[in-house]
Write an enzyme that holds these catalytic residues in place. Structure first.
Site, PDB file in Angstrom:
ATOM      1  N   HIS A  26       3.964  -9.599  10.867  1.00  0.00           N
ATOM      2  CA  HIS A  26       4.912  -9.432   9.758  1.00  0.00           C
ATOM      3  C   HIS A  26       6.323  -9.677  10.284  1.00  0.00           C
ATOM      4  O   HIS A  26       6.709  -9.121  11.318  1.00  0.00           O
ATOM      5  CB  HIS A  26       4.874  -8.007   9.198  1.00  0.00           C
ATOM      6  CG  HIS A  26       3.559  -7.614   8.598  1.00  0.00           C
ATOM      7  ND1 HIS A  26       3.064  -8.152   7.448  1.00  0.00           N
ATOM      8  CD2 HIS A  26       2.637  -6.704   9.008  1.00  0.00           C
ATOM      9  CE1 HIS A  26       1.889  -7.606   7.164  1.00  0.00           C
ATOM     10  NE2 HIS A  26       1.608  -6.727   8.098  1.00  0.00           N
TER      11      HIS A  26
ATOM     12  N   ASP B 117      -4.276  -7.784   4.522  1.00  0.00           N
ATOM     13  CA  ASP B 117      -3.081  -8.639   4.606  1.00  0.00           C
ATOM     14  C   ASP B 117      -3.209  -9.658   5.735  1.00  0.00           C
ATOM     15  O   ASP B 117      -2.462 -10.635   5.776  1.00  0.00           O
ATOM     16  CB  ASP B 117      -1.801  -7.806   4.762  1.00  0.00           C
ATOM     17  CG  ASP B 117      -1.871  -6.758   5.845  1.00  0.00           C
ATOM     18  OD1 ASP B 117      -2.957  -6.215   6.101  1.00  0.00           O
ATOM     19  OD2 ASP B 117      -0.822  -6.463   6.446  1.00  0.00           O
TER      20      ASP B 117
ATOM     21  N   HIS C 243      -6.871  -8.312  13.520  1.00  0.00           N
ATOM     22  CA  HIS C 243      -6.882  -7.091  12.688  1.00  0.00           C
ATOM     23  C   HIS C 243      -7.485  -7.457  11.346  1.00  0.00           C
ATOM     24  O   HIS C 243      -7.185  -8.520  10.802  1.00  0.00           O
ATOM     25  CB  HIS C 243      -5.429  -6.623  12.539  1.00  0.00           C
ATOM     26  CG  HIS C 243      -5.212  -5.391  11.726  1.00  0.00           C
ATOM     27  ND1 HIS C 243      -6.169  -4.417  11.531  1.00  0.00           N
ATOM     28  CD2 HIS C 243      -4.100  -4.955  11.051  1.00  0.00           C
ATOM     29  CE1 HIS C 243      -5.648  -3.446  10.781  1.00  0.00           C
ATOM     30  NE2 HIS C 243      -4.413  -3.756  10.470  1.00  0.00           N
TER      31      HIS C 243
ATOM     32  N   ASP D 235       0.257  -6.093  13.985  1.00  0.00           N
ATOM     33  CA  ASP D 235       1.137  -5.151  13.280  1.00  0.00           C
ATOM     34  C   ASP D 235       2.229  -4.561  14.183  1.00  0.00           C
ATOM     35  O   ASP D 235       3.245  -4.063  13.678  1.00  0.00           O
ATOM     36  CB  ASP D 235       0.312  -3.992  12.692  1.00  0.00           C
ATOM     37  CG  ASP D 235      -0.288  -4.328  11.331  1.00  0.00           C
ATOM     38  OD1 ASP D 235       0.153  -5.300  10.694  1.00  0.00           O
ATOM     39  OD2 ASP D 235      -1.215  -3.619  10.917  1.00  0.00           O
TER      40      ASP D 235
ATOM     41  N   HIS E 205      -3.051  -1.172  14.168  1.00  0.00           N
ATOM     42  CA  HIS E 205      -2.847  -0.122  13.196  1.00  0.00           C
ATOM     43  C   HIS E 205      -4.161   0.531  12.732  1.00  0.00           C
ATOM     44  O   HIS E 205      -4.163   1.633  12.196  1.00  0.00           O
ATOM     45  CB  HIS E 205      -2.083  -0.784  12.036  1.00  0.00           C
ATOM     46  CG  HIS E 205      -1.989  -0.134  10.748  1.00  0.00           C
ATOM     47  ND1 HIS E 205      -2.172  -0.771   9.562  1.00  0.00           N
ATOM     48  CD2 HIS E 205      -1.688   1.147  10.448  1.00  0.00           C
ATOM     49  CE1 HIS E 205      -1.982   0.061   8.572  1.00  0.00           C
ATOM     50  NE2 HIS E 205      -1.685   1.224   9.074  1.00  0.00           N
TER      51      HIS E 205
ATOM     52  N   TYR F 240       9.824   0.139   9.298  1.00  0.00           N
ATOM     53  CA  TYR F 240       8.417  -0.283   9.417  1.00  0.00           C
ATOM     54  C   TYR F 240       7.660   0.673  10.340  1.00  0.00           C
ATOM     55  O   TYR F 240       6.548   1.123  10.021  1.00  0.00           O
ATOM     56  CB  TYR F 240       8.404  -1.701   9.969  1.00  0.00           C
ATOM     57  CG  TYR F 240       7.053  -2.305  10.238  1.00  0.00           C
ATOM     58  CD1 TYR F 240       6.425  -3.103   9.282  1.00  0.00           C
ATOM     59  CD2 TYR F 240       6.406  -2.134  11.461  1.00  0.00           C
ATOM     60  CE1 TYR F 240       5.196  -3.687   9.531  1.00  0.00           C
ATOM     61  CE2 TYR F 240       5.182  -2.708  11.712  1.00  0.00           C
ATOM     62  CZ  TYR F 240       4.584  -3.484  10.756  1.00  0.00           C
ATOM     63  OH  TYR F 240       3.360  -4.061  11.013  1.00  0.00           O
TER      64      TYR F 240
ATOM     65  N   GLU G 163      -7.290  -5.651   8.404  1.00  0.00           N
ATOM     66  CA  GLU G 163      -6.683  -5.202   7.147  1.00  0.00           C
ATOM     67  C   GLU G 163      -6.437  -6.439   6.278  1.00  0.00           C
ATOM     68  O   GLU G 163      -6.043  -7.498   6.780  1.00  0.00           O
ATOM     69  CB  GLU G 163      -5.385  -4.422   7.406  1.00  0.00           C
ATOM     70  CG  GLU G 163      -4.940  -3.692   6.150  1.00  0.00           C
ATOM     71  CD  GLU G 163      -3.842  -2.640   6.378  1.00  0.00           C
ATOM     72  OE1 GLU G 163      -3.336  -2.509   7.498  1.00  0.00           O
ATOM     73  OE2 GLU G 163      -3.500  -1.953   5.385  1.00  0.00           O
TER      74      GLU G 163
ATOM     75  N   HIS H 118       0.804  -1.229   0.000  1.00  0.00           N
ATOM     76  CA  HIS H 118       0.000   0.000   0.000  1.00  0.00           C
ATOM     77  C   HIS H 118       0.841   1.285   0.000  1.00  0.00           C
ATOM     78  O   HIS H 118       0.739   2.144   0.851  1.00  0.00           O
ATOM     79  CB  HIS H 118      -1.128   0.017   1.032  1.00  0.00           C
ATOM     80  CG  HIS H 118      -0.751  -0.104   2.490  1.00  0.00           C
ATOM     81  ND1 HIS H 118       0.194   0.672   3.089  1.00  0.00           N
ATOM     82  CD2 HIS H 118      -1.261  -0.891   3.459  1.00  0.00           C
ATOM     83  CE1 HIS H 118       0.252   0.355   4.377  1.00  0.00           C
ATOM     84  NE2 HIS H 118      -0.602  -0.587   4.619  1.00  0.00           N
TER      85      HIS H 118
HETATM   86 FE1  FEO Z   1      -2.495  -3.080   9.313  1.00  0.00          FE
HETATM   87 FE2  FEO Z   1      -0.344  -5.643   8.449  1.00  0.00          FE
HETATM   88  O1  FEO Z   1      -1.922  -4.626   8.429  1.00  0.00           O
END
Ligand code: FEO
Length: 375
Positions: A223, A82, A78, A164, A145, A192, A80, A24
């Site tokens: 991640h 991903d 979360h 995140d 996030h 990051y 999002e 993104h």
């Molecule tokens: Fe806020 Fe890794 O997504």
């Protein structure tokens, strides 16, 4: 093969994505991972999902450990995509599972996917889930996030599934922090934080305060690598970031140039600041992605932004960088605008206005016509 055992009964079943280069709008030169975890107990819990394009690979990873219809809970830290993109298909196959998430996450999941509302359970701060010998504690972390975000603490193992938080975009064949160079990992984490978490310092501190009450032995982000060594070091760094602790000796110069004059100005400014004892890094936006420069700003006290004037505007690369930086809102910084122009010179004031909008203290701007004074 991305499935591996972390501890007895606990597996990583997520995806290693070595190919992703833009996330993104954020450049990811080392790829990324979408971590998900399977905790085997009397009741089985899957923690998080993965990006949609990897759904089939993810399902195959889970099936290496257990059939999906044996899963009892899908803990969704979360929404999002991903971390949720695979959930529609996974939830269909995990037909006996209840999705556990914050109320905001459940609303968002309903907006993204077709899911059975009767199989979702909202949790809030202080709620727990017993799966047999294990107890999961849920800690909402809104805006770290997204508003729906939470982390999950597996008390008996001291494992914090931090989503995140405490992550980095690094796809690798190794799994743990102590398997890579510490400085490299620190750079990845700083990059990051600067590109993802920077606006949310206050919220990060609330999580750190909540986490301080937990006996954390391992941090398992969504991640990058699992953290198991020197956790205090990572937490201390997050406290610095969250409190906008800057390096008073660090300066970053970001610019773009049409015919080289603004570049000469950047070089002169670098020399001048170095002579004053600053450590200066310079990024030309037609050579590097704006997110690379942003990652270096995470703790830089001084930020200079330069642009030639193009059609009475700043250069589009500089505008994109400033738009991005303004959204990430670095606090407590000192800014300086500079640039060369031929006849109108709007870019310098436009850049300065954006630096002011970031809340920066502004040093006197520098401007020149053509290459006057530079050669
Ligand atoms: Fe806020 Fe890794 O997504």
């Amino acid at each position: 093969m991305s499935t591996f055992k972390i501890a007895e009964n606990i597996y990583s079943v997520g995806i290693v994505d070595k190919d992703v280069r833009i996330f993104h709008g954020y450049e990811t030169p080392y790829g990324s991972t979408y971590n998900a975890y399977l905790v085997m107990d009397e009741k089985i819990a899957l923690i998080d999902n993965v990006k949609g394009k990897f759904t089939d690979e993810f399902i195959a990873n889970i099936e290496e450990i257990c059939p999906l219809d044996k899963i009892d809970y899908i803990i969704t830290n979360h929404i999002e995509p991903d971390h949720s993109g695979s959930i529609e298909k996974v939830a269909k196959l995990a037909c006996n599972a209840t999705i556990i998430a914050t109320a905001a996450a459940i609303r968002g999941l309903g907006g993204y996917y077709h899911l059975d509302n009767s199989k979702m359970q909202a949790v809030k701060a202080g709620d727990t889930l017993c799966t047999g010998k294990y107890n999961f504690h849920f800690v909402p972390m809104p805006m770290v996030h997204w508003p729906d975000s939470m982390c999950t603490f597996l008390a008996e193992e001291g494992m914090l599934f931090s989503n995140d938080a405490f992550g980095e975009h690094y796809a690798s064949d190794v799994h743990f922090d102590d398997e890579v160079d510490a400085d490299f990992l620190a750079d990845c984490m700083e990059n990051y934080y600067g590109n993802i978490v920077l606006p949310f310092g206050m919220q990060v501190m609330k999580i750190i305060e909540a986490a301080a009450k937990l006996d954390i032995k391992m941090i398992l982000p969504s991640h990058g690598l699992i953290l198991r060594k020197d956790l205090g070091k990572y937490i201390a760094k997050y406290i610095e970031y969250a409190n906008n602790v800057c390096d008073d000796k660090k300066a970053v110069i970001v610019y773009d140039t049409m015919w080289g004059a603004t570049e000469l100005m950047a070089e002169e400014l670098k020399k001048e600041w170095e002579a004053e004892g600053l450590n200066v890094e310079v990024y030309k936006l037609s050579d590097v992605h704006y997110s690379v420069a942003m990652g270096k700003i995470t703790q830089a006290k001084y930020i200079a932004v330069g642009s030639s004037t193009l059609n009475r505007q700043m250069m589009p690369t500089v505008a994109a960088f400033l738009c991005y930086m303004k959204g990430l809102s670095p606090k407590g910084r000192i800014g300086l605008a500079f640039g060369s122009y031929g006849w109108s010179g709007e870019s310098i004031n436009l850049v300065e206005k954006e630096l002011e909008a970031c809340g920066m203290e502004i040093l006197p701007q520098r401007k020149t016509t053509w290459k006057n004074g530079l050669i």
